[in-house]
Structure formats: structure tokens, C-alpha cells
Design a protein around this motif. Structure first.
Motif: not given
Length: 85
Positions: A65-77
Motif C-alpha cells: 500500500c502506498f500513499s502516492d500514485l507515482v510510487t505505487a506505479c513505480d513499484f508495479a512497473e
């Protein structure tokens, strides 16, 4: 099937709405993948926040779980996960 709806994992999913699900072949994270995930969080200076473990059609998924979308997208990528929110 989700883990029970209580505890820290559920709170993390409520408080940190950008969730990435990562399929795990053996039911557990291997050591190298775990280390890479830890390094990802350390490098970005964010705390690793785990969501619930999910089982669908005999496949196990772990959630971060992430508070910001950019970090979550980086993690998923980086780790091949699916962004849920």
C-alpha cells in the motif's frame, strides 16, 4: 478470498489507497525478491506497508500500500504487480 477484515493490513489499505498486488508462484516471496522490495522502499525513504494476502483461483497475491500514485506505479512497473487503486 481475502484475509480477515481486521488488523493492520486492513488499516493500511484504507489509509494508503494506492495498492499494488503481486502474484507469488510458491505462496511465499523468495529471498531475493524480498530484498529488492526492501531496497525499493529504503531508496525512496518510505515505510513498507503491507495489505492483505489474497487467494484467487489457487493463486496467492501479496499487497503493498502506498500513499502516492507515482510510487505505487513505480513499484508495479519494477516488480510486475497490478495497480488496484
Amino acid at each position: 478470498m481475502l484475509q480477515p477484515k481486521s488488523g493492520r493490513a486492513v488499516r493500511n489499505e484504507r489509509q494508503y489507497p494506492h495498492i499494488v498486488e503481486l502474484a507469488v508462484a510458491t505462496g511465499e516471496l523468495d529471498v531475493q525478491l524480498s530484498r529488492r522490495i526492501i531496497d525499493f522502499h529504503k531508496f525512496r525513504q518510505v515505510e513498507a506497508r503491507h495489505g492483505r494476502r489474497v487467494v484467487r483461483e489457487s493463486q496467492i497475491y501479496y499487497r503493498w500500500c502506498f500513499s502516492d500514485l507515482v510510487t505505487a506505479c513505480d513499484f508495479a512497473e519494477r516488480f510486475g504487480g497490478q495497480l488496484l487503486g
